[in-house]
Design an enzyme around this catalytic site. Structure first.
Site, PDB file in Angstrom:
ATOM      1  N   PRO A 184      -4.942  14.663   3.379  1.00  0.00           N
ATOM      2  CA  PRO A 184      -4.612  13.617   4.360  1.00  0.00           C
ATOM      3  C   PRO A 184      -3.570  12.656   3.812  1.00  0.00           C
ATOM      4  O   PRO A 184      -3.608  12.292   2.633  1.00  0.00           O
ATOM      5  CB  PRO A 184      -5.949  12.894   4.540  1.00  0.00           C
ATOM      6  N   GLY A 185      -2.642  12.237   4.680  1.00  0.00           N
ATOM      7  CA  GLY A 185      -1.672  11.226   4.244  1.00  0.00           C
ATOM      8  C   GLY A 185      -0.334  11.413   4.937  1.00  0.00           C
ATOM      9  O   GLY A 185       0.079  12.542   5.197  1.00  0.00           O
ATOM     10  N   LYS A 188      -8.811  -1.666  -6.588  1.00  0.00           N
ATOM     11  CA  LYS A 188      -8.943  -0.865  -5.374  1.00  0.00           C
ATOM     12  C   LYS A 188     -10.197  -0.010  -5.451  1.00  0.00           C
ATOM     13  O   LYS A 188     -10.342   0.810  -6.370  1.00  0.00           O
ATOM     14  CB  LYS A 188      -7.708   0.029  -5.213  1.00  0.00           C
ATOM     15  N   HIS A 237       1.580   5.161  -2.254  1.00  0.00           N
ATOM     16  CA  HIS A 237       1.117   6.137  -3.251  1.00  0.00           C
ATOM     17  C   HIS A 237       2.342   6.895  -3.754  1.00  0.00           C
ATOM     18  O   HIS A 237       2.830   7.811  -3.082  1.00  0.00           O
ATOM     19  CB  HIS A 237       0.143   7.127  -2.615  1.00  0.00           C
ATOM     20  N   HIS A 280     -10.834   0.802   0.604  1.00  0.00           N
ATOM     21  CA  HIS A 280     -10.752   1.889   1.575  1.00  0.00           C
ATOM     22  C   HIS A 280     -12.154   1.983   2.165  1.00  0.00           C
ATOM     23  O   HIS A 280     -13.080   2.434   1.490  1.00  0.00           O
ATOM     24  CB  HIS A 280     -10.365   3.201   0.887  1.00  0.00           C
ATOM     25  N   ASP A 340       0.730   2.579   3.780  1.00  0.00           N
ATOM     26  CA  ASP A 340      -0.089   3.672   3.231  1.00  0.00           C
ATOM     27  C   ASP A 340       0.796   4.925   3.105  1.00  0.00           C
ATOM     28  O   ASP A 340       0.443   6.026   3.537  1.00  0.00           O
ATOM     29  CB  ASP A 340      -1.319   3.969   4.083  1.00  0.00           C
ATOM     30  N   ASN A 394      -4.672   6.167  -7.328  1.00  0.00           N
ATOM     31  CA  ASN A 394      -5.173   7.557  -7.308  1.00  0.00           C
ATOM     32  C   ASN A 394      -4.109   8.554  -7.753  1.00  0.00           C
ATOM     33  O   ASN A 394      -3.734   9.477  -7.027  1.00  0.00           O
ATOM     34  CB  ASN A 394      -5.740   7.914  -5.938  1.00  0.00           C
ATOM     35  N   ARG A 453       2.471   8.664  -6.463  1.00  0.00           N
ATOM     36  CA  ARG A 453       2.024   9.913  -7.093  1.00  0.00           C
ATOM     37  C   ARG A 453       2.519  10.095  -8.540  1.00  0.00           C
ATOM     38  O   ARG A 453       2.572  11.211  -9.018  1.00  0.00           O
ATOM     39  CB  ARG A 453       2.518  11.109  -6.274  1.00  0.00           C
ATOM     40  N   HIS A 495       0.831  -1.206   0.000  1.00  0.00           N
ATOM     41  CA  HIS A 495       0.000   0.000   0.000  1.00  0.00           C
ATOM     42  C   HIS A 495       0.865   1.256   0.000  1.00  0.00           C
ATOM     43  O   HIS A 495       1.185   1.809   1.055  1.00  0.00           O
ATOM     44  CB  HIS A 495      -0.903  -0.012   1.240  1.00  0.00           C
TER      45      HIS A 495
END
Ligand SMILES: NC(=O)N[C@@H](CC(=O)O)C(=O)O
Ligand SMILES: [Zn+2]
Ligand SMILES: [Zn+2]
Length: 469
Positions: free
Chosen positions: A349-350, A144, A62, A206, A331, A94, A64, A60
């Site tokens: 958020p993240g 996902k 990201h 999610h 994450d 995403n 980007r 998991h």
């Protein structure tokens, strides 16, 4: 003739030492004696009795890339992965464009094939359901679904469509060479029938209910912008309701599902109950939901803002729940400091996590709160099994030579300024750690040594539903 031999390895909680022989990126021997060594001395790495783990797998992240590379890209993200002891990552959809069409999926495969230092798989996004079959042929790690962005009708249709990817040989243009690995040079020109998909694809989730989130966020916004309000803008109830909804769909379709970032006692209880009644469900916890509570929102503000939010003591999980949880996923969700400096309701958020989770867990190992087998189960074996990643997750003959050498004595303090990630912030800043990855090898290639990154060409890993562990 071996290409490389890693000698004096501790491979488990015993004190026994082993030599791992490597050839063509694979583990070909694990011996107590030192096998016939490669001719040239620099192809022997003597780890002097240090603990050697299978390369970690983060299901998991990201990165980007493409489209949001101001936050992170495949190079900086994979450099953070290698620094943190990870040899395989699974990237989330995403990005911009979202990875929810075959074209976007192939584009990201190319980007990763050019920039990633570690091996990588890709989760597919779910939007235009007419694309599901074509996407399934590209072997995503999962489909996902962000339930916080999906209404009930869409959810039902998505489950039905993904579940309907039947067991039939998938022919047609594929990017697979015979042994199932990606041949980047001749992208898309190969005509190789894929082996049968043995099962419908995995759905990862999610799980936050959109209505509950909307309603509670509106209520909390009226109370001002104290960071701790965020914990109640997306309350435990939102996760519990979404978890219940997804579990009932999984039962209805006999669909295998995986919950990302499980954050509350009650949602975990629902998952365990469903598992015990025959639902094929697995769960992930993140480092921040494992180690931190919502009090950190007070101290770190937006730097500790993440979805689902950090939970209060009554609702949160902790180390005691690890035996009930299948994997740890970081994450790793980078944002720029500029974005994080916006007000509570507009900051994204993240939290980044690739470079902190292993030192944090090794510190727990040194304190006797977990053992080596726990770490291997949560970060190597189960991610490989759940996402059907062939030849990874174990140190055994025939497996990829993905190894991480750990110095259990090395002490440190979490300092985001030293991160390889572009996201140089963390709510773990200042945490004292004991235990550190000091060497990471991806298919026998040294990619990190003493915190220094070395060039490498990561490969795309195909979900292989035929894989047996
Ligand atoms: N976890 C987060 O708070 N943010 C993730 C999205 C997600 O995983 O929900 C991100 O991509 O930034
Ligand atoms: Zn999420
Ligand atoms: Zn995420």
């Amino acid at each position: 003739m071996l290409d490389l031999c890693v000698t004096n390895c501790r491979l488990d909680k015993t004190d026994e030492k082993f030599s791992v022989g490597i050839q063509d990126g694979k583990i070909v021997s694990i011996k107590k004696s030192v096998p016939k060594l490669p001719s040239k001395p620099d192809e022997i790495i003597d780890v002097k009795g240090k603990l050697v783990l299978p390369g970690l797998i983060d299901a998991h992240v990201h990165f980007r890339d493409p489209g949001l590379t101001v936050k992170e890209n495949f190079f900086t993200g994979s450099a953070a992965a290698a620094t943190g002891g990870f040899t395989t990552i699974l990237d989330m959809p995403n990005t911009l464009p979202p990875t929810n069409t075959p074209r976007a999926f192939r584009e990201k495969m190319k980007i990763g094939g050019k920039r990633s230092l570690v091996d990588f798989g890709l989760h597919a996004g779910v939007d235009d359901l007419s694309k599901i079959n074509a996407l399934a042929q590209l072997r995503p790690a999962s489909f996902k679904i962000f339930m916080d962005l999906a209404d009930d009708d869409f959810l039902l249709e998505a489950f039905s469509k993904i579940n309907g990817v039947h067991n039939n040989p998938l022919n047609g243009t594929s990017d697979h060479t015979q042994n199932g690995t990606q041949d980047h040079t001749r992208h898309g020109t190969q005509q190789h029938p894929l082996n049968e998909i043995q099962e419908h694809p995995l759905i990862s989730l999610h799980a936050e209910d959109p209505e509950r989130v909307l309603q509670c966020t509106e209520q909390m916004k009226k109370k001002g912008s104290d960071p701790q309000l965020y914990a109640w803008a997306r309350p435990p109830q939102a996760e519990i309701e979404a978890t219940r909804k997804a579990l009932s769909l999984a039962g209805k379709f006999k669909q295998r599902i995986h919950f990302c970032h499980v954050s509350t006692k009650k949602s975990l209880k629902l998952i365990i109950h469903a598992k015990n009644s025959g639902i094929n469900v697995t769960s992930e916890i993140t480092p921040h939901h494992l180690f931190l509570d919502s009090g950190y929102l007070k101290g770190y503000g937006n730097l500790a803002k993440t979805n689902p939010p950090l939970r209060d003591d009554e609702n949160r999980l902790n180390m005691n729940y690890l035996p009930q949880i299948d994997i740890i996923g970081t994450d790793h969700a980078p944002h720029t400091l500029e974005e994080k400096e916006k007000d509570l309701w507009n900051a994204p958020p993240g939290i980044p996590g690739l470079e902190t989770i292993l030192p944090l867990l090794l510190t727990q190992l040194n304190q006797g709160k977990i053992n080596v087998e726990d770490i291997k189960r949560l970060l190597c074996e189960n991610p490989a099994k759940i996402f059907r990643i062939p030849h990874k997750g174990f140190i055994a003959e025939g497996m990829d030579a993905d190894l991480v050498v750990v110095d259990l004595e090395r002490e440190g303090v979490v300092d985001p300024d030293n991160f390889q990630s572009k996201a140089k912030y963390s709510p773990f800043k200042g945490f004292k750690t004991k235990g550190m990855p000091v060497m990471t090898l991806v298919r026998g290639k040294l990619v990190m040594a003493d915190g220094e990154i070395r060039e490498n060409q990561g490969k795309f890993v195909y979900l292989d539903t035929a894989v047996e562990y």
